[in-house]
Design an enzyme around this catalytic site. Sequence first.
Site, PDB file in Angstrom:
ATOM      1  N   ASN A  69       6.044  -1.856  11.380  1.00 17.32           N
ATOM      2  CA  ASN A  69       5.288  -1.531  10.319  1.00 17.32           C
ATOM      3  C   ASN A  69       5.628  -2.334   8.985  1.00 17.32           C
ATOM      4  O   ASN A  69       6.248  -3.114   8.959  1.00 17.32           O
ATOM      5  CB  ASN A  69       5.296  -0.050  10.009  1.00 17.32           C
ATOM      6  CG  ASN A  69       4.262   0.944   9.564  1.00 17.32           C
ATOM      7  OD1 ASN A  69       3.542   0.277   8.608  1.00 17.32           O
ATOM      8  ND2 ASN A  69       3.861   1.985   9.936  1.00 17.32           N
ATOM      9  N   THR A  70       5.179  -1.492   7.828  1.00 23.32           N
ATOM     10  CA  THR A  70       5.494  -2.390   6.581  1.00 23.32           C
ATOM     11  C   THR A  70       6.948  -2.117   6.420  1.00 23.32           C
ATOM     12  O   THR A  70       7.727  -1.219   6.802  1.00 23.32           O
ATOM     13  CB  THR A  70       4.625  -1.891   5.513  1.00 23.32           C
ATOM     14  OG1 THR A  70       4.567  -0.362   5.627  1.00 23.32           O
ATOM     15  CG2 THR A  70       3.094  -2.053   5.838  1.00 23.32           C
ATOM     16  N   PHE A 114      -1.112   4.272   0.629  1.00 22.81           N
ATOM     17  CA  PHE A 114      -2.212   5.156   1.013  1.00 22.81           C
ATOM     18  C   PHE A 114      -1.786   6.787   1.199  1.00 22.81           C
ATOM     19  O   PHE A 114      -2.325   7.605   0.685  1.00 22.81           O
ATOM     20  CB  PHE A 114      -3.016   4.653   2.088  1.00 22.81           C
ATOM     21  CG  PHE A 114      -3.851   3.322   1.798  1.00 22.81           C
ATOM     22  CD1 PHE A 114      -5.025   3.549   0.942  1.00 22.81           C
ATOM     23  CD2 PHE A 114      -3.365   2.260   2.435  1.00 22.81           C
ATOM     24  CE1 PHE A 114      -5.718   2.335   0.566  1.00 22.81           C
ATOM     25  CE2 PHE A 114      -4.326   1.230   2.127  1.00 22.81           C
ATOM     26  CZ  PHE A 114      -5.576   1.361   1.267  1.00 22.81           C
ATOM     27  N   GLY A 115      -0.961   6.897   2.039  1.00 19.39           N
ATOM     28  CA  GLY A 115      -0.427   8.227   2.357  1.00 19.39           C
ATOM     29  C   GLY A 115      -1.346   8.763   3.552  1.00 19.39           C
ATOM     30  O   GLY A 115      -1.490  10.079   3.098  1.00 19.39           O
ATOM     31  N   PHE A 116      -1.478   8.173   4.318  1.00 17.55           N
ATOM     32  CA  PHE A 116      -2.524   8.922   5.692  1.00 17.55           C
ATOM     33  C   PHE A 116      -3.743   9.352   5.020  1.00 17.55           C
ATOM     34  O   PHE A 116      -4.194  10.623   5.429  1.00 17.55           O
ATOM     35  CB  PHE A 116      -1.795   9.754   6.345  1.00 17.55           C
ATOM     36  CG  PHE A 116      -0.642   9.106   7.279  1.00 17.55           C
ATOM     37  CD1 PHE A 116      -0.613   7.898   7.649  1.00 17.55           C
ATOM     38  CD2 PHE A 116       0.236   9.978   7.821  1.00 17.55           C
ATOM     39  CE1 PHE A 116       0.311   7.231   8.364  1.00 17.55           C
ATOM     40  CE2 PHE A 116       1.123   9.437   8.825  1.00 17.55           C
ATOM     41  CZ  PHE A 116       1.159   8.207   9.243  1.00 17.55           C
ATOM     42  N   LYS A 154       5.351   3.070  17.232  1.00 16.58           N
ATOM     43  CA  LYS A 154       5.491   2.015  15.917  1.00 16.58           C
ATOM     44  C   LYS A 154       6.550   2.399  15.152  1.00 16.58           C
ATOM     45  O   LYS A 154       6.804   3.604  14.644  1.00 16.58           O
ATOM     46  CB  LYS A 154       4.083   2.186  15.134  1.00 16.58           C
ATOM     47  CG  LYS A 154       4.036   1.010  14.214  1.00 16.58           C
ATOM     48  CD  LYS A 154       2.551   0.814  13.626  1.00 16.58           C
ATOM     49  CE  LYS A 154       2.419  -0.518  12.909  1.00 16.58           C
ATOM     50  NZ  LYS A 154       0.885  -0.476  12.283  1.00 16.58           N
ATOM     51  N   ASN A 198       4.887   5.738   3.439  1.00 16.98           N
ATOM     52  CA  ASN A 198       4.150   6.620   2.378  1.00 16.98           C
ATOM     53  C   ASN A 198       3.951   7.915   2.580  1.00 16.98           C
ATOM     54  O   ASN A 198       3.386   8.667   1.721  1.00 16.98           O
ATOM     55  CB  ASN A 198       2.749   5.947   2.361  1.00 16.98           C
ATOM     56  CG  ASN A 198       3.024   4.438   1.978  1.00 16.98           C
ATOM     57  OD1 ASN A 198       3.973   3.829   1.093  1.00 16.98           O
ATOM     58  ND2 ASN A 198       2.264   3.562   2.722  1.00 16.98           N
ATOM     59  N   THR A 199       4.457   8.701   3.484  1.00 21.09           N
ATOM     60  CA  THR A 199       4.785   9.922   3.534  1.00 21.09           C
ATOM     61  C   THR A 199       6.179  10.588   3.646  1.00 21.09           C
ATOM     62  O   THR A 199       6.810  10.002   4.473  1.00 21.09           O
ATOM     63  CB  THR A 199       4.032  10.501   4.983  1.00 21.09           C
ATOM     64  OG1 THR A 199       2.690  10.251   5.115  1.00 21.09           O
ATOM     65  CG2 THR A 199       3.975  12.162   5.055  1.00 21.09           C
ATOM     66  N   ASN A 222       0.879  -1.327   0.133  1.00 25.17           N
ATOM     67  CA  ASN A 222       0.037  -0.037   0.059  1.00 25.17           C
ATOM     68  C   ASN A 222       0.785   1.151   0.099  1.00 25.17           C
ATOM     69  O   ASN A 222       1.881   1.256   0.437  1.00 25.17           O
ATOM     70  CB  ASN A 222      -1.087   0.032   1.226  1.00 25.17           C
ATOM     71  CG  ASN A 222      -0.313   0.623   2.466  1.00 25.17           C
ATOM     72  OD1 ASN A 222      -0.426   1.815   2.741  1.00 25.17           O
ATOM     73  ND2 ASN A 222       0.048  -0.323   3.351  1.00 25.17           N
ATOM     74  N   SER A 225       5.659   4.904   8.644  1.00 23.78           N
ATOM     75  CA  SER A 225       4.997   4.753   7.461  1.00 23.78           C
ATOM     76  C   SER A 225       5.955   5.059   6.449  1.00 23.78           C
ATOM     77  O   SER A 225       6.440   6.430   6.447  1.00 23.78           O
ATOM     78  CB  SER A 225       3.689   5.423   7.312  1.00 23.78           C
ATOM     79  OG  SER A 225       3.227   5.257   5.973  1.00 23.78           O
ATOM     80  N   GLY A 235       2.257  -8.535   5.201  1.00 21.00           N
ATOM     81  CA  GLY A 235       1.817  -9.903   4.947  1.00 21.00           C
ATOM     82  C   GLY A 235       3.039 -10.853   5.239  1.00 21.00           C
ATOM     83  O   GLY A 235       3.683 -10.524   5.526  1.00 21.00           O
TER      84      GLY A 235
END
Length: 347
Positions: free
Chosen positions: A236-237, A113-115, A207, A175-176, A111, A173, A257
């Site tokens: 996290n990922t 998503f970017g929050f 996290k 993604n930011t 993913n 995350s 996953g």
Amino acid sequence: MRRGIEKLGLVALRRIDPELAHGLALKALHSPLVALPGPVKSARLTTRIAGMTLANPVGLAAGFDKNATAIRPLIRAGFGFIEVGAATPLPQSGNTKPRLFRLTEDAAAINRFGFNNDGADAIVARLARAHRTIPVGLNLGANKDSANRAEDFARVLQAARDHIDFATVNVSSPNTEKLRDLQGPMALAALLDGVMQVRGSVPVFLKIAPDLTDQDLADIAKVAEDARVAAIIATNTTLDRIGLRSIHAGEAGGLSGAPLFEKSTRTLAKLHSLTDIPLIGVGGIGSARDAYSKIRAGASAVQLYTGLVYGGLSLAARIAQGLDVLLQQDGFGSVADAVGTNTKDWL
């Protein structure tokens, strides 16, 4: 019968766009046709962490219910605790679509998503209306265009603190842009100081990412101890793509996953050897055996998310029930008795 219906539903959802499927799954939780078992309980499964008592140590990770729209049904889904969000001070749409990819061959997802979320005001209002019969936490985030991202975390917690049981500082995350820079010791110490000043009596969790060096982990453990963080969520990922088979393997974003299991568990074990702060193991959990491995590596509790995509919502209850059996088989009278009993095998 119910498990058969769930399996058919999963097959149907996997035939449509993953983000759309996720939204439909959240809405389906409100349907009377969805069987929810309630918390799975036993004396052996009862877990205490950060001053909270959990009926079982199986939690829902942040990201599944970003906007806190399904708290009530999720409370009845077999979890011992749930975490919603991430919430940022202002609403934001996140990154452009597509931004969620199923890697079915790898039992994984990517993913970026970017929050994306409805913003703190809307999310806190929903939390205030929730009847919390198990601990409910909020993942704190920062707006992408914020002039002071560290301050954003404190703003969200200040708004939510009267309506949550714990809060998670999410600086991991991928993604930011530059968010993970806040995991550096000086930046992290300053951020946590601001959050602690407004937390009231709410336990604060941290996290972290799995893509950290041993020195990074040592620095984070020291900062977390100095800040009196109540628990660390690991992890996290990941940005790692080693060994993936799916055609989506090259997509940008965070991988979650099954492929994350070993890397995240190794990070967890290293942290357990560095600090006495309670740890929550996340990453690649798809069975009771996976959850049990995290606990024996050093986790006092676990969380899952991507496993639900492949195992269905009933997975939480099945994992908790399976954990009870595994603990009993190995002669452990409680989850706490098993924590860290196999850490050395992961170092």
